[in-house]
Design a protein around this motif. Structure first.
Motif, PDB file in Angstrom:
ATOM      1  N   LEU A   1     101.016  44.079 -51.363  1.00 32.58           N
ATOM      2  CA  LEU A   1     101.881  45.090 -51.977  1.00 32.58           C
ATOM      3  C   LEU A   1     103.266  44.560 -52.322  1.00 32.58           C
ATOM      4  O   LEU A   1     103.828  44.927 -53.354  1.00 32.58           O
ATOM      5  CB  LEU A   1     102.026  46.302 -51.037  1.00 32.58           C
ATOM      6  CG  LEU A   1     100.795  47.178 -50.823  1.00 32.58           C
ATOM      7  CD1 LEU A   1     101.095  48.274 -49.819  1.00 32.58           C
ATOM      8  CD2 LEU A   1     100.329  47.780 -52.140  1.00 32.58           C
ATOM      9  N   VAL A   2     103.819  43.700 -51.490  1.00 37.88           N
ATOM     10  CA  VAL A   2     105.202  43.254 -51.643  1.00 37.88           C
ATOM     11  C   VAL A   2     105.233  41.811 -52.125  1.00 37.88           C
ATOM     12  O   VAL A   2     104.528  40.954 -51.590  1.00 37.88           O
ATOM     13  CB  VAL A   2     105.984  43.386 -50.316  1.00 37.88           C
ATOM     14  CG1 VAL A   2     107.447  43.034 -50.526  1.00 37.88           C
ATOM     15  CG2 VAL A   2     105.848  44.792 -49.750  1.00 37.88           C
ATOM     16  N   THR A   3     106.075  41.559 -53.139  1.00 35.70           N
ATOM     17  CA  THR A   3     106.279  40.221 -53.681  1.00 35.70           C
ATOM     18  C   THR A   3     107.753  39.880 -53.608  1.00 35.70           C
ATOM     19  O   THR A   3     108.592  40.652 -54.095  1.00 35.70           O
ATOM     20  CB  THR A   3     105.802  40.134 -55.137  1.00 35.70           C
ATOM     21  OG1 THR A   3     104.431  40.517 -55.218  1.00 35.70           O
ATOM     22  CG2 THR A   3     105.971  38.722 -55.675  1.00 35.70           C
ATOM     23  N   ALA A   4     108.089  38.754 -53.006  1.00 30.91           N
ATOM     24  CA  ALA A   4     109.477  38.307 -52.926  1.00 30.91           C
ATOM     25  C   ALA A   4     109.886  37.650 -54.241  1.00 30.91           C
ATOM     26  O   ALA A   4     109.109  36.918 -54.850  1.00 30.91           O
ATOM     27  CB  ALA A   4     109.660  37.336 -51.762  1.00 30.91           C
ATOM     28  N   SER A   5     111.111  37.924 -54.664  1.00 24.29           N
ATOM     29  CA  SER A   5     111.608  37.411 -55.945  1.00 24.29           C
ATOM     30  C   SER A   5     112.999  36.839 -55.755  1.00 24.29           C
ATOM     31  O   SER A   5     113.850  37.451 -55.094  1.00 24.29           O
ATOM     32  CB  SER A   5     111.642  38.532 -56.992  1.00 24.29           C
ATOM     33  OG  SER A   5     112.347  38.127 -58.157  1.00 24.29           O
ATOM     34  N   LEU A   6     113.230  35.658 -56.323  1.00 23.92           N
ATOM     35  CA  LEU A   6     114.538  35.008 -56.304  1.00 23.92           C
ATOM     36  C   LEU A   6     115.105  35.058 -57.717  1.00 23.92           C
ATOM     37  O   LEU A   6     114.715  34.283 -58.588  1.00 23.92           O
ATOM     38  CB  LEU A   6     114.422  33.559 -55.826  1.00 23.92           C
ATOM     39  CG  LEU A   6     115.712  32.722 -55.867  1.00 23.92           C
ATOM     40  CD1 LEU A   6     116.774  33.320 -54.951  1.00 23.92           C
ATOM     41  CD2 LEU A   6     115.429  31.273 -55.479  1.00 23.92           C
TER      42      LEU A   6
END
Length: 658
Positions: free
Chosen positions: A238-243
């Motif tokens: 469900l969760v995607t980390a983004s920089l």
């Protein structure tokens, strides 16, 4: 003499550097001991996941527990024994259903006091998701909450009629969205400034009907920590980390198919730099959640700074907290109008040291034309505190059409009619309702049905109950202590003041933004007549009043309205009768805004130590020779200074004295 001043300047700094070196060495040595002790557990060439072994257990109430960095990383990073660059311990934080690893140093921002903010956001997002998915025939199921049979039955009746006419699909009604599962037709969420990722993880584990969540941050260390926390909680689906830069990420999602259904902005300080991108990146009817913690600016301490950030002048007044809410709503609507969009506020709250607004964003050229009539300027008297609202536009109905014109004004003269003092001009602010009463009622019922869902449920019930009771068409408010201090008399009780306004035929309510607030549709003349009648019952010594003070000028007039202070049954609001937690005490010592996260964390003194050092600094500066300026000034170096060892003044001040 010069040697003494140099030693006074350099010795403390040398000791600080030495202490930092010693502390780093002790931490490095302790980590080596942990690594040596755990070397027997590792096997060469084999993948191994070591279980998380806390050094102190948690009771599940949001308290922290310390673990070593090595132990915390083994479960999150497979095929790794010692994370690179790890030289300190970490903390495990439990909040809601989420559990995150957090560094002890101030590298990533986290404030435990804002748990109420996160709980309230989960409750609002759940109700918003229910609205969005019910229109698609998807039922939302929340653990521990009773199903709303009435809504489901109505939905089934409409679907049965559609199937009978050959236009329905029975399979659509059988779909159910649950917490923790990906919903293909669910909502897409963006948290623009996620820090440790706690909020996004809580969304994934507590809000049903989620399709995907993007947890974004501009800090590489924050994103690295987010990825570990996402794996720790098992919400990778469900969760995607983004920089990325939050503004650029939202600007890149302006296309209709790329927009987010929910955008959450909770920055450190002002969100003004992200608002323009946010109103473009949110979908049609999407939810925009914005937090502002720069209350010193929005509450009137720096009106010019508030104008540069939000396009409105803030005023230092008793109603400053509600005015701050209306300033951010004005700014959101103003930025949305540039793209033929407008906002509809669902919930706006002022709590603790910040404000939080939840608005829906829609597109419509006709509605945008009415935005000028929703903004207003404020005329605020500097003497008695009376305020007047001046709308910036007018909307006149002509059958099915509307005519939009500029408003006529001003509503006041050159001087205040009550105390003959001047006015300050503030705004523009949002002059329409700041809550959607129906939406607030649904969220309130949802929390009532499942009070154990959130740790701060009792406070959520109190805040929402007061928001539901507020008069929606009466911007701003007066406070009881301020009205009494103006005429220098005893303060009437809240029930007496509310009863007097109700006896006079006016509406009155409390405000969640201030404990002593009185929000009413009564004109200022009626309010001062009531205070004049109260002063006759509790007289003041008029011989001590100056003829130029507001109290003398207000009391010199006889009241036109004869007030009755007999207590009425309807004067006591329902939230007050029930004893709900409306205005809680300070949750902990030094509970306000925390220090901004720094690159590398840094070893800084605690807030309490800083307050002790700076306490009464202006008073102690006059009698303490070691305080103030410690570096020799230019006059001292030139040899023209006559102060000798007592030289603590600036050069410019000293030249003028000499």
């Amino acid at each position: 003499m010069l040697v003494n001043r140099a030693l006074r300047y350099f010795v403390p700094r040398t000791l600080n550097v030495t202490w930092m070196v010693i502390r780093r060495a002790v931490q490095t040595e302790s980590l080596l001991h942990v690594t040596e002790g755990s070397s027997s557990m590792m096997e060469t060439g084999e993948e191994r996941h070591a279980e998380l072994n806390p050094m102190c257990t948690s009771n599940g109430s949001g308290q922290c527990q310390n673990i070593s960095l090595l132990e915390a990383a083994e479960d999150c990073l497979p095929n790794s024994t010692t994370p690179p660059g790890a030289t300190h311990t970490e903390t495990v934080i439990n909040e809601g259903k989420a559990k995150i690893i957090f560094p002890s140093v101030n590298e990533v921002f986290y404030n435990p006091v804002q748990e109420f903010n996160r709980d309230l956001t989960c409750a609002v997002m759940t109700e918003f998701a229910q609205q969005q998915l019910l229109s698609k025939g998807i039922k939302v199921r929340i653990p521990g909450e009773e199903e709303r049979q009435k809504i489901v039955v109505n939905l089934m009746e409409n679907a049965t009629a559609g199937i009978a006419s050959g236009s329905g699909d029975a399979s659509v009604l059988k779909r159910t969205a649950t917490v923790g599962e990906k919903c293909e037709d669910g909502i897409r969420v963006l948290e623009g400034l996620a820090a440790s990722g706690l909020r996004s993880i809580r969304f994934a584990k507590e809000v049903p009907g989620i399709h995907s969540i993007v947890a974004n941050d501009f800090s590489e260390k924050a994103v690295t920590l987010m990825k570990r926390n996402i794996e720790l909680n098992g919400v990778q689906h469900l969760v995607t980390a983004s920089l990325a830069d939050a503004s650029m990420l939202m600007y890149g999602s302006r296309r209709r198919q790329d927009r987010f259904d929910v955008i959450d902005l909770d920055p450190y300080g002002s969100p003004s730099q992200f608002i323009d991108a946010a109103v473009q990146a949110v979908s049609e009817g999407g939810l925009l959640c914005v937090t502002c913690t720069d209350m010193a600016v929005m509450a009137g301490n720096s009106g010019e700074t508030c104008y540069s950030k939000y396009g409105a002048m803030s005023l230092k007044s008793k109603f400053c907290h509600e005015m701050a809410l209306r300033i951010i709503l004005h700014n959101l609507d103003l930025r949305a109008n540039c793209y033929q969009r407008y906002i509809v506020p669902l919930l706006s709250v002022s709590v603790d040291f910040y404000i939080r607004v939840f608005v829906q964003v829609f597109t419509g050229q006709a509605k945008v034309k009415a935005s000028a009539s929703k903004q207003a300027l404020i005329y605020h008297c500097v003497g008695c505190g009376t305020f007047h609202i001046q709308r910036m536009g007018k909307m006149i109905s002509h059958g099915n059409n509307y005519k939009y014109t500029a408003s006529s004004g001003p509503p006041v003269g050159a001087e205040c009619e009550h105390c003959y003092q001047r006015h300050l001009l503030g705004g523009p602010i949002w002059a329409e309702q700041i809550h959607d009463q129906d939406f607030v009622e649904r969220v309130l019922k949802s929390v009532e049905h499942n009070p154990k869902r959130f740790k701060t449920s009792d406070r959520i019930l109190g805040i929402l109950s007061m928001a539901k009771e507020e008069l929606p068409d009466c911007p701003l408010y007066y406070t009881m202590d301020h009205l009494s201090s103006i005429i220098r008399c005893n303060t009437p009780s809240l029930l007496q003041m509310r009863s007097a306004l109700l006896h006079a035929g006016y509406r009155v309510s409390l405000s969640h933004a201030s404990q002593k607030a009185v929000k009413t549709d009564a004109p200022p003349s009626a309010i001062w007549d009531i205070m004049r009648c109260w002063e006759k019952i509790h007289p003041v010594k008029r011989e001590k009043l100056s003829e130029s003070c507001p109290a003398f000028r207000i009391l010199s007039k006889e009241p036109v309205l004869q007030a009755c202070f007999d207590i009425r049954e309807d004067a006591n609001p329902k939230s007050r009768k029930q004893g709900l937690k409306r205005f809680q005490e300070n949750p902990e010592a030094n509970w306000g805004p925390k220090a901004r996260a720094k690159i590398g964390g840094g070893i800084s003194q605690t807030l309490e130590e800083k307050r002790k050092r700076l306490q009464n600094k202006r008073k102690l500066k006059l009698c303490d020779p070691d305080s103030g300026k410690t570096i020799p000034c230019k006059i001292f170096r030139e040899g023209d200074c006559t102060s000798g060892e007592e030289c603590h003044q600036e050069a410019t001040t000293k030249r003028s004295d000499q």
